[in-house]
Write a protein that holds these residues in place. Structure first.
Motif, PDB file in Angstrom:
ATOM      1  N   GLN A   1       0.857  -1.179   0.000  1.00  0.00           N
ATOM      2  CA  GLN A   1       0.000   0.000   0.000  1.00  0.00           C
ATOM      3  C   GLN A   1       0.895   1.232   0.000  1.00  0.00           C
ATOM      4  O   GLN A   1       1.825   1.324   0.824  1.00  0.00           O
ATOM      5  CB  GLN A   1      -0.933   0.023   1.208  1.00  0.00           C
ATOM      6  CG  GLN A   1      -1.935   1.169   1.167  1.00  0.00           C
ATOM      7  CD  GLN A   1      -2.927   1.120   2.317  1.00  0.00           C
ATOM      8  OE1 GLN A   1      -2.583   0.689   3.413  1.00  0.00           O
ATOM      9  NE2 GLN A   1      -4.147   1.576   2.087  1.00  0.00           N
TER      10      GLN A   1
ATOM     11  N   ILE B   1       2.575   4.854   0.594  1.00  0.00           N
ATOM     12  CA  ILE B   1       2.683   5.888   1.624  1.00  0.00           C
ATOM     13  C   ILE B   1       3.112   7.156   0.891  1.00  0.00           C
ATOM     14  O   ILE B   1       4.157   7.161   0.213  1.00  0.00           O
ATOM     15  CB  ILE B   1       3.695   5.514   2.715  1.00  0.00           C
ATOM     16  CG1 ILE B   1       3.317   4.189   3.381  1.00  0.00           C
ATOM     17  CG2 ILE B   1       3.825   6.625   3.752  1.00  0.00           C
ATOM     18  CD1 ILE B   1       4.362   3.674   4.360  1.00  0.00           C
TER      19      ILE B   1
ATOM     20  N   GLU C   1       4.056   0.164   2.284  1.00  0.00           N
ATOM     21  CA  GLU C   1       4.004  -0.765   3.415  1.00  0.00           C
ATOM     22  C   GLU C   1       3.681  -2.148   2.871  1.00  0.00           C
ATOM     23  O   GLU C   1       2.726  -2.329   2.110  1.00  0.00           O
ATOM     24  CB  GLU C   1       2.940  -0.353   4.438  1.00  0.00           C
ATOM     25  CG  GLU C   1       2.865  -1.340   5.608  1.00  0.00           C
ATOM     26  CD  GLU C   1       1.804  -0.988   6.636  1.00  0.00           C
ATOM     27  OE1 GLU C   1       1.663  -1.730   7.618  1.00  0.00           O
ATOM     28  OE2 GLU C   1       1.108   0.033   6.445  1.00  0.00           O
TER      29      GLU C   1
ATOM     30  N   GLU D   1       8.069  -1.869  11.473  1.00  0.00           N
ATOM     31  CA  GLU D   1       6.939  -1.409  12.286  1.00  0.00           C
ATOM     32  C   GLU D   1       6.664  -2.415  13.405  1.00  0.00           C
ATOM     33  O   GLU D   1       6.612  -3.625  13.166  1.00  0.00           O
ATOM     34  CB  GLU D   1       5.679  -1.255  11.428  1.00  0.00           C
ATOM     35  CG  GLU D   1       5.771  -0.184  10.367  1.00  0.00           C
ATOM     36  CD  GLU D   1       4.445   0.009   9.654  1.00  0.00           C
ATOM     37  OE1 GLU D   1       3.417  -0.474  10.185  1.00  0.00           O
ATOM     38  OE2 GLU D   1       4.430   0.622   8.574  1.00  0.00           O
TER      39      GLU D   1
ATOM     40  N   ASP E   1       3.553   1.241  15.243  1.00  0.00           N
ATOM     41  CA  ASP E   1       2.291   1.099  14.532  1.00  0.00           C
ATOM     42  C   ASP E   1       1.131   1.326  15.491  1.00  0.00           C
ATOM     43  O   ASP E   1       1.196   0.940  16.664  1.00  0.00           O
ATOM     44  CB  ASP E   1       2.214  -0.308  13.922  1.00  0.00           C
ATOM     45  CG  ASP E   1       1.133  -0.396  12.850  1.00  0.00           C
ATOM     46  OD1 ASP E   1       0.626   0.653  12.428  1.00  0.00           O
ATOM     47  OD2 ASP E   1       0.802  -1.518  12.459  1.00  0.00           O
ATOM     48  N   ASP E   2       0.062   1.952  15.010  1.00  0.00           N
ATOM     49  CA  ASP E   2      -1.144   2.219  15.818  1.00  0.00           C
ATOM     50  C   ASP E   2      -0.786   2.928  17.118  1.00  0.00           C
ATOM     51  O   ASP E   2      -1.226   2.548  18.205  1.00  0.00           O
ATOM     52  CB  ASP E   2      -1.883   0.911  16.133  1.00  0.00           C
ATOM     53  CG  ASP E   2      -2.463   0.281  14.881  1.00  0.00           C
ATOM     54  OD1 ASP E   2      -2.681   1.009  13.894  1.00  0.00           O
ATOM     55  OD2 ASP E   2      -2.690  -0.935  14.883  1.00  0.00           O
TER      56      ASP E   2
ATOM     57  N   LYS F   1       2.972   6.131  13.725  1.00  0.00           N
ATOM     58  CA  LYS F   1       1.856   5.910  12.803  1.00  0.00           C
ATOM     59  C   LYS F   1       0.556   6.083  13.584  1.00  0.00           C
ATOM     60  O   LYS F   1       0.306   5.381  14.571  1.00  0.00           O
ATOM     61  CB  LYS F   1       1.930   4.519  12.187  1.00  0.00           C
ATOM     62  CG  LYS F   1       3.228   4.267  11.398  1.00  0.00           C
ATOM     63  CD  LYS F   1       3.129   3.046  10.500  1.00  0.00           C
ATOM     64  CE  LYS F   1       2.243   3.302   9.300  1.00  0.00           C
ATOM     65  NZ  LYS F   1       2.263   2.201   8.332  1.00  0.00           N
TER      66      LYS F   1
ATOM     67  N   ARG G   1      -6.001   4.432  12.639  1.00  0.00           N
ATOM     68  CA  ARG G   1      -7.152   4.951  11.892  1.00  0.00           C
ATOM     69  C   ARG G   1      -8.266   5.402  12.830  1.00  0.00           C
ATOM     70  O   ARG G   1      -9.081   6.240  12.466  1.00  0.00           O
ATOM     71  CB  ARG G   1      -7.650   3.885  10.909  1.00  0.00           C
ATOM     72  CG  ARG G   1      -8.227   2.643  11.564  1.00  0.00           C
ATOM     73  CD  ARG G   1      -8.692   1.612  10.539  1.00  0.00           C
ATOM     74  NE  ARG G   1      -7.565   1.052   9.791  1.00  0.00           N
ATOM     75  CZ  ARG G   1      -7.375   1.278   8.508  1.00  0.00           C
ATOM     76  NH1 ARG G   1      -8.208   2.039   7.841  1.00  0.00           N
ATOM     77  NH2 ARG G   1      -6.342   0.730   7.891  1.00  0.00           N
TER      78      ARG G   1
ATOM     79  N   GLU H   1      -2.755   6.819   9.140  1.00  0.00           N
ATOM     80  CA  GLU H   1      -3.327   5.656   8.462  1.00  0.00           C
ATOM     81  C   GLU H   1      -4.834   5.842   8.279  1.00  0.00           C
ATOM     82  O   GLU H   1      -5.485   6.567   9.031  1.00  0.00           O
ATOM     83  CB  GLU H   1      -3.062   4.387   9.265  1.00  0.00           C
ATOM     84  CG  GLU H   1      -1.592   4.021   9.394  1.00  0.00           C
ATOM     85  CD  GLU H   1      -1.380   2.712  10.123  1.00  0.00           C
ATOM     86  OE1 GLU H   1      -0.928   1.749   9.490  1.00  0.00           O
ATOM     87  OE2 GLU H   1      -1.675   2.651  11.336  1.00  0.00           O
TER      88      GLU H   1
ATOM     89  N   GLN I   1      -1.348   7.262   4.457  1.00  0.00           N
ATOM     90  CA  GLN I   1      -1.711   6.151   3.597  1.00  0.00           C
ATOM     91  C   GLN I   1      -3.179   5.815   3.833  1.00  0.00           C
ATOM     92  O   GLN I   1      -3.727   6.128   4.893  1.00  0.00           O
ATOM     93  CB  GLN I   1      -0.827   4.925   3.874  1.00  0.00           C
ATOM     94  CG  GLN I   1      -1.010   4.293   5.240  1.00  0.00           C
ATOM     95  CD  GLN I   1      -0.045   3.149   5.501  1.00  0.00           C
ATOM     96  OE1 GLN I   1       0.976   3.343   6.132  1.00  0.00           O
ATOM     97  NE2 GLN I   1      -0.384   1.965   4.994  1.00  0.00           N
ATOM     98  N   GLY I   2      -3.808   5.218   2.858  1.00  0.00           N
ATOM     99  CA  GLY I   2      -5.212   4.871   2.971  1.00  0.00           C
ATOM    100  C   GLY I   2      -5.805   4.638   1.603  1.00  0.00           C
ATOM    101  O   GLY I   2      -5.141   4.762   0.555  1.00  0.00           O
TER     102      GLY I   2
END
Length: 920
Positions: A664, A666, A678, A770, A800-801, A821, A824, A857, A877-878
């Motif tokens: 995906q 970035i 990613e 990550e 991450d998250d 990151k 979402r 994200e 990213q998304g």
């Protein structure tokens, strides 16, 4: 008084000493008086009261040479004492004549011989660790004060003491300090004596007073200098014992000085009468010894009487034996005393009771009994007590140097044995008299034990067996039933089912308990388990069974009707009870649990099936979001079976080539340029089609397949993206790959990753790994070490998250991450207010202040993109920029997005060339 030093690896012979309560030597399990850093021991050898000076433990000199090595400090101190003695002699004693004149002269070597003999012949008095020694050295000292010139007196003291010290074979440092100490004491005694006494003529009471003052001065000065030497050498000081030492030494000095003054008075009247003093002197010396002998006999009789009283009046056998052993240790000045009661049957255990110096006694410990044991064989073959010195290589008797062993022999035979080992007073051993006394004690104890008290040992053994049985069926940490007892109770409830009632098992598993263990440590985790156990216990009735099955798993056995109303109520009570924060080590912790419930429906059901069903229901509760309960249904078991089958297939998927690497993009939010990709794993299942990571990653972590899966993903993504860069001529593009905690814990992970980068040709500086916050907290010590090694290669680390776990500035600083990151969940809606974007705004500001890159994200529309640009977010990213796709499709997308910009750069370069080179 004299101090001696000995090598650290030799037993310390403490003469005339009060030994300190020293620390036990770890290697041998014995108590000994020693100095740190392998320094020598300070032990007395001499002149008057010998008191080993263990009195310097809390005292440290603040002298200019304190930075020197301990031995060097003692040498310097000895030199200072010697210089001080020389100054005293030259300044105050240079012109002093002898105190009195006799019709005849006594040569100074004769006084030197007296000093030497007095130092070699001493009387020792022992009390536990303490050893007092005294001699008649004041006798030649006082004679010398009256009959010799100052210089002859000092010469006699130095020569006599030097011979005695040489006879003791002292090392150079000990020899030098003790000799200097004798010389300083002699000089100080002369100064005091000559300033107090009359200068000439027949001795007067004033001269007698001067002699007493001189010997007492020597006693005090010697005690202080030895204490100082111990402190300088790094010993264990206890200056609080100094007054006691001086008091005891002063009494001996006064007694010996009185005899010496009597000799001086006789010499003044008629020197031939001096021989009459030989008998009193010998008598005094023998009287000392006779007194000590009688005192020792009295102590032995008192010891036997007290031992009999202990055995007769103690209400219980274990307390009686412990009291007897403590009493025995004190009498024999021993470190260890032990009684072993033999079993009545060879298959049973013996009962061992042991008393240690400075440690709690161990009473009635069941111990395997071996008739072939070295001591047991000698007890059978030898009717009397014996000495026992085990081999240093015999691990069964580690720490035992020398012991006395006596059989406990009753009318029915040997019922046990008594052992006393390791003399506390250094340099001494058990004597034949000690052995005879111990044999008498053993006979007395055997009669008392056989006459009624031995039966108590059987009751004690029964009680101990009950205690061991309790320990075998209960969890030692929480006191709840353990798995063995719980399974027995489940089986019992199933077999004797009550009409209308069913056994119900609740399987409780704490949510995210591992994070607590990894962040706060196992000690805090154990305390949390104890607190949870208390709350679980408070939620059940007296007839219910609460157990800890292991780790963070608990279980409850209930009796309930078909509607399960009581069981549901218990589940709710437990969940509510755990909602209140728990206090652990001053920290407030929130914990929740997932509960599975299973009901027994017939006698044919096995306990393990009921537990398995409850376990399956618990996993269902966790999968549904945790902090809830679920009731087992047969379909759950089918799902579990299917899950296990999927796990088996997953382990084979790598070899079958079923895994896929999706990517995906970035992008840089300000320009829309592609910053990197990613890598995301997919599983092309033969029958289910392409599965996303949410469907199998957790299963891979549980089954261990995450290690080969993660390695494959690193190799494949690095190889593929490196190929894009070579074939497509793309500019620098970053690759972000997810990393599991299990991968990071592998000892060779860093080396393996470095080899992968070399093999694929992908630059380490463009690789981003990550990790989730919870993964970072798994074994933080190892994680920190691995991350530092990765950063040393140029690899960057991303969280991450961020914000969904245990976020803190402290761990950001410790782990030295490079990228945050934003999950979402924290990306607000396009029309949302300031509260909707509060978390994203805070994370972006945090990243900016710490100079970290921030990636948002889950960007799905232009409104979110505009809001993130306004907040200053750098990357994103998304689905707005592209869904995850295969490598070829993503490479084409990146190429097409960068081709116009590349063409514009080439055109600008071509258009400028003629102007740059007009001559061409």
């Amino acid at each position: 008084m004299e101090a001696c030093m000995g090598e650290p690896d030799r037993p310390v012979v403490v003469r005339a000493s009060i030994e300190d309560e020293a620390e036990p030597a770890p290697s041998a399990g014995r108590f000994r008086f020693g100095l740190p850093y392998g320094l020598p021991f300070w032990l007395p050898l001499a002149a008057r009261l010998r008191l080993a000076l263990p009195f310097v433990a809390r005292f440290r000199f603040r002298l200019p040479f304190v930075a020197l090595a301990p031995a060097a400090r003692v040498w310097a101190f000895s030199s200072a004492l010697a210089l001080f003695a020389v100054v005293l002699d030259l300044v105050l004693l240079e012109s002093r004549p002898m105190a009195s004149s006799l019709p005849f002269g006594i040569p100074w070597p004769l006084i030197a011989v007296g000093f030497c003999l007095a130092e070699m012949k001493v009387v020792d008095v022992h009390f536990r660790r303490e050893q007092h020694s005294f001699s008649l050295s004041e006798f030649p000292a006082v004679l010398g004060l009256f009959l010799l010139s100052p210089h002859d007196y000092v010469l006699a003291v130095l020569l006599g003491s030097a011979v005695a010290l040489a006879y003791a074979r002292q090392p150079p440092l000990k020899f030098t300090f003790n000799l200097v100490n004798f010389g300083l004491g002699a000089t100080a005694a002369l100064v005091v004596f000559h300033f107090v006494a009359a200068q000439a003529g027949e001795p007067t009471p004033k001269d007698w007073l001067a002699a007493f003052a001189a010997t007492l001065t020597t006693t005090v000065l010697s005690a202080v200098t030895i204490a100082s030497a111990i402190s300088l050498s790094g010993g264990a000081p206890q200056f609080q014992k100094l007054p006691q030492m001086i008091q005891f030494g002063g009494l001996v000095a006064v007694a010996n000085t009185s005899l010496a003054l009597l000799a001086v008075s006789i010499l003044w009247v008629d020197a031939r009468l001096l021989w009459l003093l030989v008998v009193p002197l010998v008598t005094v010396f023998l009287a000392y010894r006779a007194y000590l002998s009688e005192r020792e006999k009295g102590e032995r009789l008192e010891f036997l009487y007290e031992s009999g009283r202990i055995l007769q009046h103690s209400p219980e056998l274990d307390s009686a034996i412990v009291a007897l052993l403590d009493h025995t240790r004190e009498m024999f000045r021993a470190e260890r005393a032990e009684v072993v009661l033999h079993p009545r049957h060879a298959s049973d255990d013996a009962l061992r009771t042991t008393s240690f110096e400075g440690a709690p006694a161990i009473a009635m410990l069941p111990t395997p009994f071996s008739p072939d044991d070295m001591i047991q064989r000698r007890i059978r073959n030898e009717p009397h007590a014996f000495f026992f010195s085990p081999s240093p290589f015999d691990t069964a008797w580690t720490g035992l140097r020398q012991a006395m062993v006596a059989p406990l022999r009753g009318e029915s035979g040997v019922i046990g044995s008594l052992l006393v080992g390791n003399r506390l007073t250094e340099g001494t051993t058990f004597s034949d008299d000690d052995l005879r006394l111990m044999e008498t004690l053993a006979n007395q104890a055997a009669v008392a034990l056989e006459n009624g008290q031995l039966e108590q040992s059987l009751a004690e053994l029964s009680r101990l067996k009950e205690q061991l049985r309790y320990q075998a069926y209960h969890d030692p940490l929480t006191g709840l039933a353990n798995r063995s007892l719980f399974v027995d109770q489940v089986e019992d409830r199933i077999s004797r089912g009550l009409p209308g009632m069913h056994p119900v098992v609740l399987f409780i598993d704490l949510d995210d308990f591992k994070v607590v263990n990894d962040t706060l440590g196992h000690v805090a985790g154990d305390r949390l388990l104890v607190a949870v156990a208390d709350r679980v216990r408070s939620c059940v009735r007296a007839g219910d069974v609460a157990a800890r099955l292991g780790g963070d798993e608990f279980a409850i056995l209930l009796q309930d009707g078909a509607d399960l109303s009581h069981s549901v109520a218990v589940c709710r009570r437990i969940l509510e009870a755990l909602q209140a924060p728990l206090q652990v080590d001053g920290q407030e912790l929130a914990i929740s649990a997932s509960i599975g419930m299973a009901t027994g429906r017939g006698e044919s059901e096995r306990p393990d099936e009921l537990l398995r069903n409850a376990d399956v229901a618990m996993y269902t509760a966790k999968a549904a979001g945790k902090n809830r309960y679920a009731v087992f249904e047969p379909t759950m078991h089918a799902a579990l079976v299917e899950r296990h089958a999927l796990a088996s297939e997953l382990s084979k998927s790598i070899g079958r080539g079923e895994l896929l690497a999706f990517y995906q993009p970035i992008v840089a939010l300000a320009t829309g340029a592609t910053y990197g990709v990613e890598a995301l794993v997919r599983w092309r299942h033969p029958t289910r089609g392409i599965l996303g990571p949410d469907e199998f990653i957790r299963l891979a972590e549980e089954s261990g397949a995450i290690l080969p899966l993660g390695r494959w993903m690193l190799i494949e993504s690095c190889r593929e993206v490196a190929g894009w860069r070579r074939r497509r001529g793309l500019d620098r593009i970053a690759l972000s790959v997810n990393l599991s905690a299990a991968q990071l814990q592998q000892p060779d992970f860093v080396e393996d990753l470095q080899a992968i980068l070399v093999e694929t040709g992908f630059p380490a500086t463009d690789l981003i790994l990550e990790m989730t916050e919870s993964a970072m907290f798994h074994d933080t010590h190892t994680t920190l070490a691995r991350l530092q090694d990765l950063r040393a290669l140029g690899i960057r680390i991303a969280i991450d998250d961020f914000g969904t776990g245990y976020s803190s500035l402290g761990y950001l600083r410790r782990f030295q991450v490079d990228v945050l990151k934003i999950a979402r969940e924290f990306i607000g809606s396009p029309g949302g207010g300031s509260d909707d974007w509060a978390f994203a705004r805070a994370i972006i500001a945090l990243g900016r202040s710490l100079d970290l890159k921030v990636v948002a994200e889950g960007i799905e529309d232009e409104g979110q993109l505009a809001a993130l640009r306004e907040l200053g977010c750098e990357l994103g990213q998304g689905y707005l920029f592209g869904r995850p796709d295969g490598g070829r499709a993503i490479a084409e997308t990146i190429w097409s997005s960068t081709e116009p910009r590349r063409a514009r750069r080439v055109g600008r370069r071509v258009g400028r060339r003629p102007a740059a080179s007009p001559a061409s």
